[in-house]
Structures are given as structure tokens and as C-alpha cells.
Design a protein around this motif. Structure first.
Motif, PDB file in Angstrom:
ATOM      1  N   ARG A 160       0.827  -1.198   0.000  1.00 46.17           N
ATOM      2  CA  ARG A 160       0.000   0.000   0.000  1.00 46.17           C
ATOM      3  C   ARG A 160       0.871   1.261   0.000  1.00 46.17           C
ATOM      4  O   ARG A 160       2.049   1.230   0.342  1.00 46.17           O
ATOM      5  N   SER A 161       0.243   2.365  -0.378  1.00 52.75           N
ATOM      6  CA  SER A 161       0.925   3.655  -0.377  1.00 52.75           C
ATOM      7  C   SER A 161       1.117   4.145   1.055  1.00 52.75           C
ATOM      8  O   SER A 161       0.346   3.802   1.955  1.00 52.75           O
ATOM      9  N   SER A 162       2.160   4.944   1.256  1.00 54.42           N
ATOM     10  CA  SER A 162       2.378   5.532   2.587  1.00 54.42           C
ATOM     11  C   SER A 162       1.240   6.481   2.947  1.00 54.42           C
ATOM     12  O   SER A 162       0.960   6.724   4.124  1.00 54.42           O
ATOM     13  N   ASN A 163       0.583   7.058   1.926  1.00 53.04           N
ATOM     14  CA  ASN A 163      -0.617   7.866   2.130  1.00 53.04           C
ATOM     15  C   ASN A 163      -1.825   6.989   1.812  1.00 53.04           C
ATOM     16  O   ASN A 163      -2.366   7.016   0.703  1.00 53.04           O
ATOM     17  N   ARG A 164      -2.200   6.213   2.764  1.00 49.27           N
ATOM     18  CA  ARG A 164      -3.217   5.189   2.572  1.00 49.27           C
ATOM     19  C   ARG A 164      -4.471   5.761   1.915  1.00 49.27           C
ATOM     20  O   ARG A 164      -5.018   6.769   2.357  1.00 49.27           O
ATOM     21  N   ASP A 169      -3.063   3.981  -4.409  1.00 47.80           N
ATOM     22  CA  ASP A 169      -3.844   2.836  -3.915  1.00 47.80           C
ATOM     23  C   ASP A 169      -5.083   2.608  -4.766  1.00 47.80           C
ATOM     24  O   ASP A 169      -5.418   1.469  -5.125  1.00 47.80           O
ATOM     25  N   ASP A 186      -1.906  -5.655   2.396  1.00 47.39           N
ATOM     26  CA  ASP A 186      -2.485  -4.490   3.073  1.00 47.39           C
ATOM     27  C   ASP A 186      -1.646  -4.009   4.247  1.00 47.39           C
ATOM     28  O   ASP A 186      -1.723  -2.834   4.630  1.00 47.39           O
ATOM     29  N   VAL A 189       3.850  -1.261   3.510  1.00 48.56           N
ATOM     30  CA  VAL A 189       3.952   0.044   2.856  1.00 48.56           C
ATOM     31  C   VAL A 189       5.068  -0.013   1.819  1.00 48.56           C
ATOM     32  O   VAL A 189       6.207  -0.379   2.136  1.00 48.56           O
TER      33      VAL A 189
END
Length: 342
Positions: A160-164, A169, A186, A189
């Protein structure tokens, strides 16, 4: 008249008394049978434990612990239950009973996967994924047939992206809705330095989700002759703990800022050389090793590179390293190779 009524009352009392005595006798009989059964069962357990104690002490082993004693008793109880269920099942089969689940399984047996292939990819790599889908992975019904007929499960693997929940994403989620060929971690990161942990989580999650014989890690810039790959694994003399790949070792870079810098360089000795390990472009491990990673993922140390990290996990284990030249992925298809790097 009074004498007649007295006689009737006396007769009723006698009947009630006899019923009470009968009920009490029945209850006493059942209680006696239950107590006798428990005593007999306890006696059987004591006899079995005594025999087991004699056997173990006769072999020079220590006396059974309380925990071991309870385990023996529980095993015997489960054995009795299982025997009873087997008798009931046999009787049911004689009467022509077949469960719906069993009949469906006979009609369409599920094939155990030969291998689960995880293609590690990242954000901004859609062109690589599309090229792999077109070249050797397939999509839709082709991918499904490969799973059902050849036992080859292939998934792209990404975190997942660091900016969930951001556009990165959402882009992966939308792509997976259309292709249905992405395994999303999930709890991971995405970051270049986190590739070793990503590899570890892939093996752990794949081992929990698929009961395959082998699990393979492939980079998303590698092209694979998937049929030759499957044939190579199928022809492999199977052992529970196999680590298959293009085995190599190399220099440990201790200078910060270099491309292959290893922060823990000092752990590899004065020679600054890595131990033997499978090249990271493509390698395979067996089910037992994937389960080992799954169980111990919280304690397994990672290094700067995923291939070094995986190799380090197996150093202290009874693992057979298989140096397979076919797994050496050069920039062009070499003779006998089943993969090629881009």
C-alpha cells in the motif's frame, strides 16, 4: 361407604409408592452403570499409562510428565470418538448415503497447485505488468485455465501507499478489479528499502492462502518460459526443504552511497563476501520453507537486499540448496535458460 373410600385411598397410596420405588430403582441402576463405566474407563487409562510408563522407562527415558499423561488420555479419547464416527460413516454408506459436499468434490476435484508465483511489482510499473500479462502470464480465462489445468497460480504482489487510500492505492484497486491478478499486501507500505520485508510477507501470505508444493518469487522485469518452468519443477526430485535458484555470492559493499550498500556489512566478516544464496531475479522454495517464514516472520532479520535476506533465513536450517542454471536470468535468452531479464 367410609370403608370403601379408605380402601381406595390406601390402594392409590400403594400404587404411588410402587411407582416411586420403581423410578428410584431405575435411577439407581443408571447411576450405577455410569459410575461403573467411569471406573472402568479410569482403570483402562491407568493400565495404559502403566504399560506406557514401563515401555518408556525400559528404553531409558524419563518418567512421563503430567502434561504427557494428559496428552495420552486425550489421544485415547479422540481415538474412541474417531472409531465411533468411522463406524457411523460405514453404516451410512451401506444405506446409500453420500454427502452433498463429497459428491461435488468427486465431480470437480480441486487440484493442488504445483507452484504459486509472486511477481513483485510497484507503483508506476503498470507498463511492466501489462507486458508480462501479454508475454507469458495471460489474463482472464487463460490465467484461470493455467491454475486449473497446470496448477500454476500467478499474482502480481504489491503493498500500500504511505498515504493510505490515495490515487496510487486507488489505481491498483481499480486495476485489480479489471484484471483480478494482484495480491495486495495491506499491512505493507511500498518503499525501495522495504523490498526484503515485502518478499517475506509475500511468502507468508501465499503459504497461508494456497496449499502449493512450491512458491516462487520473480521480479517484474523478468520474462519466464512458464511451461519450461513448470516442467522443471515437476521433474525436480521433491524434498520437503528445497531452496532452488541461480546460486551466487558476491562482494559486500561497505561504503555508504554505493548502489549495493549493506548497512550490516560488518556482520559478513573481514572478507566482505556474502554467503551462497539464490539470485533475486527468480527463485523457488518449498511449502515447508514458506510455512517456516510465515510462522517466524516477526523474528526473521532482513538485510539491505531481499535475496540476501532470504538466503540468511535458511543458513541454520536443514535446507538443500539447488543451484539451477536455468534460473540464471541474463539480459538475453541464454541456452537452456527459462527466464530472461529486461
Amino acid at each position: 361407604m367410609q370403608k370403601k373410600e379408605s380402601g381406595v385411598r390406601f390402594t392409590g397410596m400403594v400404587i404411588r409408592s410402587r411407582i416411586s420405588i420403581l423410578l428410584f430403582s431405575m435411577f439407581s441402576a443408571f447411576a450405577s452403570l455410569y459410575v461403573a463405566g467411569r471406573l472402568w474407563q479410569d482403570a483402562e487409562n491407568r493400565v495404559y499409562l502403566a504399560k506406557e510408563l514401563d515401555r518408556i522407562t525400559g528404553q531409558g527415558k524419563s518418567v512421563l510428565s503430567v502434561a504427557d499423561s494428559w496428552k495420552i488420555i486425550e489421544c485415547r479419547e479422540q481415538q474412541k470418538i474417531l472409531s465411533g464416527l468411522e463406524m457411523e460413516l460405514a453404516a451410512a454408506k451401506q444405506e446409500g448415503f453420500v454427502s452433498k459436499l463429497l459428491s461435488e468434490t468427486v465431480k470437480s476435484p480441486m487440484r493442488r497447485p504445483l507452484v504459486v508465483v509472486g511477481i513483485l511489482t510497484g507503483f508506476g510499473r503498470k507498463s511492466n505488468r501489462d507486458a508480462i500479462r501479454k508475454a507469458w502470464m495471460g489474463t482472464g480465462t487463460t490465467l484461470k485455465k493455467m491454475e486449473e489445468q497446470k496448477g500454476i497460480v500467478i499474482r502480481f504482489v504489491i503493498g500500500r501507499s504511505s498515504n493510505r487510500g490515495d490515487s496510487l492505492d486507488r489505481g491498483i484497486d481499480n486495476e485489480n478489479v479489471l484484471a483480478n491478478d494482484i495480491l495486495i499486501l495491506d499491512n505493507h507500505v511500498e518503499a525501495p528499502e522495504e523490498l526484503p520485508n515485502k518478499t517475506k510477507l509475500f511468502f507468508a501470505q501465499a503459504a497461508e492462502h494456497w496449499d502449493a508444493r512450491y512458491y516462487a518469487k520473480v521480479n517484474d522485469d523478468v520474462y519466464v518460459n512458464i511451461d519450461a518452468f513448470a516442467n522443471t519443477l515437476a521433474a525436480q526430485v521433491y524434498k520437503p526443504r528445497l531452496y532452488i535458484g541461480c546460486m551466487k555470492s558476491g562482494e559486500v559493499f561497505s561504503e555508504k552511497g554505493k548502489r549495493w550498500y549493506e548497512p550490516d556489512w560488518w556482520k559478513f566478516g573481514d572478507g566482505k563476501t556474502y554467503f551462497r544464496h539464490a539470485s533475486g531475479e527468480m527463485f523457488v522454495i518449498t511449502k515447508a520453507l514458506a510455512k517456516f517464514i510465515s510462522i517466524n516472520k516477526s523474528f526473521l532479520r532482513t538485510y539491505a537486499h531481499d535475496d540476501i535476506s532470504v538466503g540468511s533465513w535458511f543458513i541454520g536450517l536443514d535446507v538443500q540448496h539447488v543451484d539451477e542454471n536455468k534460473f540464471c536470468c541474463s539480459s538475453s535468452w541464454s541456452t537452456g535458460a527459462l527466464c530472461s531479464g529486461v
